[in-house]
Write an enzyme that holds these catalytic residues in place. Structure first.
Site, mmCIF file in Angstrom:
data_model
loop_
_atom_site.group_PDB
_atom_site.id
_atom_site.type_symbol
_atom_site.label_atom_id
_atom_site.label_comp_id
_atom_site.label_asym_id
_atom_site.label_seq_id
_atom_site.Cartn_x
_atom_site.Cartn_y
_atom_site.Cartn_z
ATOM 1 N N THR A 46 36.621 -20.507 30.286
ATOM 2 C CA THR A 46 37.519 -20.657 31.773
ATOM 3 C C THR A 46 36.922 -20.626 33.385
ATOM 4 O O THR A 46 36.570 -21.015 33.859
ATOM 5 C CB THR A 46 38.734 -20.504 32.522
ATOM 6 O OG1 THR A 46 38.591 -18.684 31.787
ATOM 7 C CG2 THR A 46 39.697 -20.625 31.081
ATOM 8 N N THR A 67 40.687 -22.851 25.746
ATOM 9 C CA THR A 67 41.505 -22.529 26.255
ATOM 10 C C THR A 67 42.715 -23.500 26.439
ATOM 11 O O THR A 67 42.886 -24.027 26.909
ATOM 12 C CB THR A 67 41.076 -21.998 27.280
ATOM 13 O OG1 THR A 67 41.059 -23.231 28.024
ATOM 14 C CG2 THR A 67 40.199 -21.151 27.736
ATOM 15 N N ASP A 147 60.541 -26.842 35.846
ATOM 16 C CA ASP A 147 59.701 -27.534 35.149
ATOM 17 C C ASP A 147 59.924 -28.992 35.411
ATOM 18 O O ASP A 147 60.372 -29.466 34.993
ATOM 19 C CB ASP A 147 59.560 -27.821 34.096
ATOM 20 C CG ASP A 147 58.500 -27.963 33.202
ATOM 21 O OD1 ASP A 147 58.418 -29.182 33.464
ATOM 22 O OD2 ASP A 147 57.900 -27.337 32.836
ATOM 23 N N ARG A 209 47.700 -18.861 37.005
ATOM 24 C CA ARG A 209 46.329 -18.917 37.298
ATOM 25 C C ARG A 209 46.648 -18.061 38.438
ATOM 26 O O ARG A 209 48.376 -18.314 39.284
ATOM 27 C CB ARG A 209 46.301 -20.629 37.943
ATOM 28 C CG ARG A 209 46.082 -21.432 36.304
ATOM 29 C CD ARG A 209 43.815 -20.681 36.347
ATOM 30 N NE ARG A 209 43.922 -21.449 35.176
ATOM 31 C CZ ARG A 209 43.616 -20.938 33.135
ATOM 32 N NH1 ARG A 209 44.260 -20.182 32.959
ATOM 33 N NH2 ARG A 209 42.875 -22.018 33.015
ATOM 34 N N ASP A 233 48.488 -10.846 36.163
ATOM 35 C CA ASP A 233 47.579 -10.463 35.010
ATOM 36 C C ASP A 233 46.425 -11.749 35.029
ATOM 37 O O ASP A 233 45.159 -11.314 35.355
ATOM 38 C CB ASP A 233 48.420 -11.737 34.029
ATOM 39 C CG ASP A 233 46.493 -11.567 32.518
ATOM 40 O OD1 ASP A 233 46.786 -10.034 32.436
ATOM 41 O OD2 ASP A 233 46.679 -12.399 31.955
ATOM 42 N N GLU A 238 38.825 -13.810 41.337
ATOM 43 C CA GLU A 238 38.412 -13.567 40.232
ATOM 44 C C GLU A 238 36.740 -14.155 39.786
ATOM 45 O O GLU A 238 36.948 -15.147 40.099
ATOM 46 C CB GLU A 238 39.103 -14.403 38.331
ATOM 47 C CG GLU A 238 40.701 -13.693 38.291
ATOM 48 C CD GLU A 238 41.333 -14.197 37.394
ATOM 49 O OE1 GLU A 238 40.240 -14.202 35.818
ATOM 50 O OE2 GLU A 238 42.665 -14.462 37.108
ATOM 51 N N HIS A 255 43.804 -11.019 33.153
ATOM 52 C CA HIS A 255 43.432 -11.967 32.734
ATOM 53 C C HIS A 255 43.507 -12.047 31.281
ATOM 54 O O HIS A 255 43.075 -12.944 30.225
ATOM 55 C CB HIS A 255 42.642 -12.707 32.524
ATOM 56 C CG HIS A 255 43.029 -13.990 33.276
ATOM 57 N ND1 HIS A 255 42.487 -15.736 34.025
ATOM 58 C CD2 HIS A 255 43.458 -15.118 32.471
ATOM 59 C CE1 HIS A 255 42.705 -16.653 33.560
ATOM 60 N NE2 HIS A 255 42.806 -16.216 32.894
ATOM 61 N N GLY A 258 47.211 -13.944 27.403
ATOM 62 C CA GLY A 258 47.007 -14.811 26.567
ATOM 63 C C GLY A 258 45.551 -14.357 25.007
ATOM 64 O O GLY A 258 45.256 -14.742 24.494
ATOM 65 N N TYR A 259 45.627 -13.375 25.524
ATOM 66 C CA TYR A 259 43.925 -12.410 24.463
ATOM 67 C C TYR A 259 44.714 -11.453 23.173
ATOM 68 O O TYR A 259 43.429 -10.557 22.673
ATOM 69 C CB TYR A 259 43.209 -11.755 25.378
ATOM 70 C CG TYR A 259 42.033 -12.341 26.059
ATOM 71 C CD1 TYR A 259 42.348 -13.283 26.746
ATOM 72 C CD2 TYR A 259 40.832 -11.865 26.245
ATOM 73 C CE1 TYR A 259 41.555 -14.271 27.709
ATOM 74 C CE2 TYR A 259 40.347 -12.461 27.657
ATOM 75 C CZ TYR A 259 40.636 -13.896 27.576
ATOM 76 O OH TYR A 259 39.332 -14.086 28.297
#
Length: 349
Positions: A46, A67, A147, A209, A233, A238, A255, A258-259
């Site tokens: 990103t 990503t 959604d 985001r 997160d 950023e 952030h 998802g790591y």
């Protein structure tokens, strides 16, 4: 073939050595027009903005981002320029679900919340949101889903309007892409007005985001006690994040939701698969993250076991100690493993 690759993408070097004639590894922020002008493909994260400024005049034909999100790619420019791009949908969904599970358990353990008496609202029910919803159900929570794009396609039986989530949910968690225009924009989706309508003393979670939340509005809501807490997160601006907000939230991380090593391996594999499909390359590679140092988890209950596998307080402490190192903490993150890498022994005697 020449490929430019973000140097922080793991497990990729050995595989690419058998695919491309020339591979250049560089920090994501250091992609320049001069660097990419004679490249055939880019593999990015990103931090690399793929737009006209970077790509015009280059011979780049293909971009893979390792990503889920792709708002860093100017997709309209790529379409006009004949550049194909591919993201990695769902690659880290289990990792984000792990982050949410541990965070919710910490709310119960440290804040005295009774999860089985609470309602979880999930905004954005794609690969990630669907797994997060299941986490909520597994913890005994009532789960409401929102959604609008999916509801338009599938009907409204499974989905609720945002207004209902705001009124009923004790925890509201965001899993939407960053969309600035169009029918369903998400830029500052959670703004001052939404925060005033959110159920009193609710908890807000954002792993999507940073720009989905209006930072100052969230700060004001926390300062006035309008909401109980927040788990953040992802941040506006950023890596230059709002340090006052970092000090106010229950958990603030750089952030990295998802790591996991598993999610990163998935993303790398998906990027390489897409590259090989585009260039009609028949390549064979294996991408497996290493085992953790300790594969046996012994705990008195499921909460202790989950927090042994991943405790977001450690990432929060690291960021609060050195907020100026946001990018380094993210770039050098010691990738954690997901549940499948462990053998769990519960001893509650």
């Amino acid at each position: 073939m020449k490929i430019i690759v973000d140097e922080k993408i793991p497990y990729i070097r050995e595989a690419l050595a058998n695919i491309a004639d020339e591979v250049v590894y560089t920090p994501g922020k250091d992609f320049t027009p001069e660097l990419v002008k004679d490249a055939d493909a880019l593999i990015i994260r990103t931090r690399t903005q793929c737009d006209r400024r970077l790509l015009e005049g280059s011979r780049v034909r293909f971009i893979a981002t390792a990503t889920i999100g792709f708002d860093h790619i100017d997709t309209e420019y790529c379409r006009r320029a004949g550049i194909t791009w591919q993201n990695a949908p769902g690659c880290n969904s289990a990792s984000v679900a792990q982050y949410l599970q541990s965070s919710l358990l910490l709310l119960q353990q440290e804040k005295g919340f009774r999860l089985e008496d609470m309602t979880l609202g999930v905004v954005g029910v794609g690969n990630v949101g669907s797994k997060v919803a299941q986490v909520g159900r597994d913890l005994g929570m009532k789960v409401l889903l929102n959604d609008p794009p999916r509801e338009e396609k599938e009907g409204n039986t499974a989905f609720s309007p945002l207004e209902r989530l705001l009124e009923e949910c004790d925890v509201l968690t965001l899993h939407v892409p960053l969309v600035r225009e169009g029918k369903h924009p998400t830029y500052h989706l959670v703004n001052r007005e939404i925060l005033t309508r959110l159920k009193s003393r609710a908890v807000l979670v954002n792993t999507s985001r940073g720009e989905v939340i209006e930072t100052q509005a969230l700060l004001d809501a926390l300062n006035k006690g309008r909401i109980a807490d927040a788990i953040i997160d992802v941040w506006e601006n950023e890596p230059d994040i709002n340090r006052e907000l970092l000090g106010k939230v229950f958990i603030g991380t750089p952030h990295i939701a998802g790591y996991s090593a598993d999610g990163k391996a998935n993303a790398t594999r998906m990027a390489l698969d897409a590259l090989c499909r585009f260039f009609h390359i028949d390549a064979h590679y294996t991408i497996e993250p290493p085992l953790p140092d300790r594969t046996l988890i012994e705990a008195h209950d499921e909460t202790e076991a989950c927090l042994q596998m991943y405790d977001p307080r450690l990432d929060c402490q690291a960021l609060r100690a050195h907020p100026e190192c946001f990018e380094k903490l993210r770039g050098d993150y010691p990738l954690r493993r997901e549940k499948g890498a462990y053998r769990i022994l519960i001893n509650n005697k």
